[in-house]
Design a protein around this motif. Sequence first.
Motif, PDB file in Angstrom:
ATOM      1  N   TYR A  46     -12.247  39.335  45.134  1.00  0.00           N
ATOM      2  CA  TYR A  46     -12.767  39.345  46.498  1.00  0.00           C
ATOM      3  C   TYR A  46     -14.093  40.097  46.610  1.00  0.00           C
ATOM      4  CZ  TYR A  46      -8.304  37.502  48.182  1.00  0.00           C
ATOM      5  OH  TYR A  46      -7.202  36.721  48.414  1.00  0.00           O
ATOM      6  N   GLY A  47     -14.587  40.658  45.510  1.00  0.00           N
ATOM      7  CA  GLY A  47     -15.907  41.274  45.517  1.00  0.00           C
ATOM      8  C   GLY A  47     -17.021  40.233  45.535  1.00  0.00           C
ATOM      9  N   LEU A  48     -16.670  38.997  45.221  1.00  0.00           N
ATOM     10  CA  LEU A  48     -17.636  37.898  45.251  1.00  0.00           C
ATOM     11  C   LEU A  48     -17.618  37.249  46.630  1.00  0.00           C
ATOM     12  CD1 LEU A  48     -16.788  36.263  41.803  1.00  0.00           C
ATOM     13  CD2 LEU A  48     -18.736  37.745  42.357  1.00  0.00           C
ATOM     14  N   PRO A  49     -18.726  36.647  47.045  1.00  0.00           N
ATOM     15  CA  PRO A  49     -18.730  35.954  48.337  1.00  0.00           C
ATOM     16  C   PRO A  49     -17.802  34.742  48.309  1.00  0.00           C
ATOM     17  CG  PRO A  49     -20.851  35.692  47.212  1.00  0.00           C
ATOM     18  CD  PRO A  49     -20.023  36.606  46.373  1.00  0.00           C
ATOM     19  N   SER A  50     -17.308  34.366  49.468  1.00  0.00           N
ATOM     20  CA  SER A  50     -16.353  33.260  49.565  1.00  0.00           C
ATOM     21  C   SER A  50     -16.955  31.929  49.137  1.00  0.00           C
ATOM     22  CB  SER A  50     -15.797  33.149  50.984  1.00  0.00           C
ATOM     23  OG  SER A  50     -16.819  32.793  51.897  1.00  0.00           O
ATOM     24  N   THR A  51     -18.264  31.825  49.139  1.00  0.00           N
ATOM     25  CA  THR A  51     -18.918  30.575  48.764  1.00  0.00           C
ATOM     26  C   THR A  51     -19.001  30.383  47.248  1.00  0.00           C
ATOM     27  OG1 THR A  51     -21.019  31.729  49.000  1.00  0.00           O
ATOM     28  CG2 THR A  51     -20.279  30.400  50.869  1.00  0.00           C
ATOM     29  N   GLU A  52     -18.596  31.402  46.488  1.00  0.00           N
ATOM     30  CA  GLU A  52     -18.560  31.305  45.023  1.00  0.00           C
ATOM     31  C   GLU A  52     -17.126  31.081  44.567  1.00  0.00           C
ATOM     32  OE1 GLU A  52     -20.505  34.363  42.767  1.00  0.00           O
ATOM     33  OE2 GLU A  52     -22.092  34.568  44.271  1.00  0.00           O
ATOM     34  N   SER A  53     -16.981  30.408  43.458  1.00  0.00           N
ATOM     35  CA  SER A  53     -15.651  30.212  42.876  1.00  0.00           C
ATOM     36  C   SER A  53     -15.178  31.563  42.347  1.00  0.00           C
ATOM     37  CB  SER A  53     -15.712  29.185  41.752  1.00  0.00           C
ATOM     38  OG  SER A  53     -16.091  27.931  42.270  1.00  0.00           O
ATOM     39  N   ARG A  54     -14.196  32.151  43.018  1.00  0.00           N
ATOM     40  CA  ARG A  54     -13.768  33.507  42.687  1.00  0.00           C
ATOM     41  C   ARG A  54     -12.293  33.605  42.328  1.00  0.00           C
ATOM     42  NH1 ARG A  54     -14.210  36.332  48.664  1.00  0.00           N
ATOM     43  NH2 ARG A  54     -12.997  34.768  49.768  1.00  0.00           N
ATOM     44  N   LEU A  55     -11.645  32.463  42.162  1.00  0.00           N
ATOM     45  CA  LEU A  55     -10.294  32.409  41.589  1.00  0.00           C
ATOM     46  C   LEU A  55     -10.466  31.960  40.151  1.00  0.00           C
ATOM     47  CD1 LEU A  55      -7.191  32.223  41.432  1.00  0.00           C
ATOM     48  CD2 LEU A  55      -7.361  30.006  42.586  1.00  0.00           C
ATOM     49  N   PHE A  56     -10.113  32.840  39.217  1.00  0.00           N
ATOM     50  CA  PHE A  56     -10.261  32.588  37.789  1.00  0.00           C
ATOM     51  C   PHE A  56      -8.871  32.336  37.206  1.00  0.00           C
ATOM     52  CE2 PHE A  56     -13.494  35.417  39.301  1.00  0.00           C
ATOM     53  CZ  PHE A  56     -14.666  35.013  38.673  1.00  0.00           C
ATOM     54  N   GLN A 144     -18.449  21.532  50.332  1.00  0.00           N
ATOM     55  CA  GLN A 144     -19.114  20.882  51.471  1.00  0.00           C
ATOM     56  C   GLN A 144     -18.982  21.748  52.727  1.00  0.00           C
ATOM     57  OE1 GLN A 144     -17.838  16.877  52.338  1.00  0.00           O
ATOM     58  NE2 GLN A 144     -18.940  16.823  54.282  1.00  0.00           N
ATOM     59  N   TYR A 145     -17.786  22.288  52.979  1.00  0.00           N
ATOM     60  CA  TYR A 145     -17.581  23.166  54.136  1.00  0.00           C
ATOM     61  C   TYR A 145     -18.501  24.389  54.020  1.00  0.00           C
ATOM     62  CZ  TYR A 145     -15.240  25.801  57.815  1.00  0.00           C
ATOM     63  OH  TYR A 145     -14.961  26.497  58.962  1.00  0.00           O
ATOM     64  N   ALA A 146     -18.564  24.978  52.825  1.00  0.00           N
ATOM     65  CA  ALA A 146     -19.408  26.160  52.611  1.00  0.00           C
ATOM     66  C   ALA A 146     -20.878  25.819  52.839  1.00  0.00           C
ATOM     67  CB  ALA A 146     -19.195  26.719  51.220  1.00  0.00           C
ATOM     68  N   ALA A 147     -21.317  24.655  52.382  1.00  0.00           N
ATOM     69  CA  ALA A 147     -22.716  24.244  52.564  1.00  0.00           C
ATOM     70  C   ALA A 147     -23.040  24.037  54.041  1.00  0.00           C
ATOM     71  CB  ALA A 147     -22.992  22.972  51.772  1.00  0.00           C
ATOM     72  N   GLU A 148     -22.105  23.476  54.795  1.00  0.00           N
ATOM     73  CA  GLU A 148     -22.334  23.209  56.214  1.00  0.00           C
ATOM     74  C   GLU A 148     -22.290  24.468  57.075  1.00  0.00           C
ATOM     75  OE1 GLU A 148     -19.486  20.241  57.423  1.00  0.00           O
ATOM     76  OE2 GLU A 148     -20.327  18.734  56.056  1.00  0.00           O
ATOM     77  N   GLY A 150     -22.127  27.893  55.692  1.00  0.00           N
ATOM     78  CA  GLY A 150     -22.628  29.109  55.055  1.00  0.00           C
ATOM     79  C   GLY A 150     -21.536  30.060  54.598  1.00  0.00           C
ATOM     80  N   ILE A 151     -20.307  29.752  54.939  1.00  0.00           N
ATOM     81  CA  ILE A 151     -19.128  30.551  54.559  1.00  0.00           C
ATOM     82  C   ILE A 151     -17.956  29.598  54.396  1.00  0.00           C
ATOM     83  CG2 ILE A 151     -19.815  32.669  55.780  1.00  0.00           C
ATOM     84  CD1 ILE A 151     -17.771  31.764  57.982  1.00  0.00           C
ATOM     85  N   LEU A 152     -16.872  30.112  53.843  1.00  0.00           N
ATOM     86  CA  LEU A 152     -15.618  29.362  53.852  1.00  0.00           C
ATOM     87  C   LEU A 152     -14.817  29.777  55.076  1.00  0.00           C
ATOM     88  CD1 LEU A 152     -14.154  29.330  50.225  1.00  0.00           C
ATOM     89  CD2 LEU A 152     -15.421  27.551  51.411  1.00  0.00           C
ATOM     90  N   TRP A 153     -13.960  28.886  55.517  1.00  0.00           N
ATOM     91  CA  TRP A 153     -12.970  29.212  56.527  1.00  0.00           C
ATOM     92  C   TRP A 153     -12.158  30.386  56.000  1.00  0.00           C
ATOM     93  CZ3 TRP A 153      -7.657  28.523  55.471  1.00  0.00           C
ATOM     94  CH2 TRP A 153      -6.811  28.580  56.564  1.00  0.00           C
ATOM     95  N   ARG A 154     -11.610  31.183  56.885  1.00  0.00           N
ATOM     96  CA  ARG A 154     -10.793  32.327  56.463  1.00  0.00           C
ATOM     97  C   ARG A 154      -9.336  32.073  56.811  1.00  0.00           C
ATOM     98  NH1 ARG A 154     -13.096  37.083  59.251  1.00  0.00           N
ATOM     99  NH2 ARG A 154     -13.499  35.549  60.852  1.00  0.00           N
ATOM    100  N   SER A 155      -8.451  32.530  55.952  1.00  0.00           N
ATOM    101  CA  SER A 155      -7.013  32.253  56.065  1.00  0.00           C
ATOM    102  C   SER A 155      -6.279  33.376  56.789  1.00  0.00           C
ATOM    103  CB  SER A 155      -6.421  32.079  54.665  1.00  0.00           C
ATOM    104  OG  SER A 155      -6.358  33.336  54.007  1.00  0.00           O
ATOM    105  N   ASP A 156      -4.967  33.286  56.805  1.00  0.00           N
ATOM    106  CA  ASP A 156      -4.107  34.342  57.356  1.00  0.00           C
ATOM    107  C   ASP A 156      -3.825  35.422  56.311  1.00  0.00           C
ATOM    108  OD1 ASP A 156      -2.449  33.014  55.589  1.00  0.00           O
ATOM    109  OD2 ASP A 156      -0.833  32.668  57.024  1.00  0.00           O
ATOM    110  N   GLY A 157      -4.532  35.374  55.198  1.00  0.00           N
ATOM    111  CA  GLY A 157      -4.299  36.271  54.070  1.00  0.00           C
ATOM    112  C   GLY A 157      -3.795  35.504  52.859  1.00  0.00           C
ATOM    113  N   SER A 158      -3.403  34.247  53.081  1.00  0.00           N
ATOM    114  CA  SER A 158      -2.940  33.398  51.985  1.00  0.00           C
ATOM    115  C   SER A 158      -4.097  33.026  51.062  1.00  0.00           C
ATOM    116  CB  SER A 158      -2.319  32.106  52.535  1.00  0.00           C
ATOM    117  OG  SER A 158      -1.094  32.370  53.162  1.00  0.00           O
ATOM    118  N   LEU A 159      -3.745  32.583  49.858  1.00  0.00           N
ATOM    119  CA  LEU A 159      -4.729  32.082  48.911  1.00  0.00           C
ATOM    120  C   LEU A 159      -4.930  30.596  49.182  1.00  0.00           C
ATOM    121  CD1 LEU A 159      -3.590  33.824  45.589  1.00  0.00           C
ATOM    122  CD2 LEU A 159      -5.253  34.609  47.270  1.00  0.00           C
ATOM    123  N   ALA A 160      -5.784  30.290  50.140  1.00  0.00           N
ATOM    124  CA  ALA A 160      -6.101  28.899  50.477  1.00  0.00           C
ATOM    125  C   ALA A 160      -7.167  28.428  49.496  1.00  0.00           C
ATOM    126  CB  ALA A 160      -6.597  28.800  51.912  1.00  0.00           C
TER     127      ALA A 160
END
Length: 186
Positions: A46-56, A144-148, A150-160
């Motif tokens: 979570y130290g990376l921005p949501s627009t980057e692939s941060r699930l490894f 596509q959502y991130a490009a439109e 500038g961020i990803l949608w945010r969840s309820d805390g789940s790993l969406a």
Amino acid sequence: MGTLEDILLQLSRSEGLPDSAVLDMLAVQRSLHPRASLLYWAVVDYGLPSTESRLFVFDTLEASVQRFLVAHGRGLDPNANLLRAGAFSNELDSDLSCLGVCRASETYFGSQGLSLWLDGLERSNSNMRRRNLVMHGSDHVTSQYAAEHGILWRSDGSLAVEPQYSVGLINMLQGGSYINCIRSGL
């Protein structure tokens, strides 16, 4: 081929993740399930921005890493940073992501389709199941959502995660894989 620890550390380092991301998972696994032999392990940074692939996702048989987009919890603060997760909580109804090692459990079909229960294994995430925090696909977690927006949608805390990969990810991780949710730089 080296030991499991060597393989995981090499994969983690190749992605610039701290050694603790892997060592913490291994310590929990050795303590709780020492005989478990798992093919897939994962880290969310979570130290990376949501627009980057941060699930490894680490494949220990192939010694490879796959990266995916993943949303973080929206929380209750309307003025919170939307691009980066800044606050974390284990409290019920916080709508924030949790930090710490969790274990991927069983699957179910819910409102988001195939979903994966996550069981928190540390004090910082022990309420994950009570909070209904799971891994699931979301149409709002795409490049596509991130490009439109500038961020990803945010969840309820789940790993969406990205819907096109969600079923494959869930099938890889279900049944006991460890996932460590960290925030590098803390």
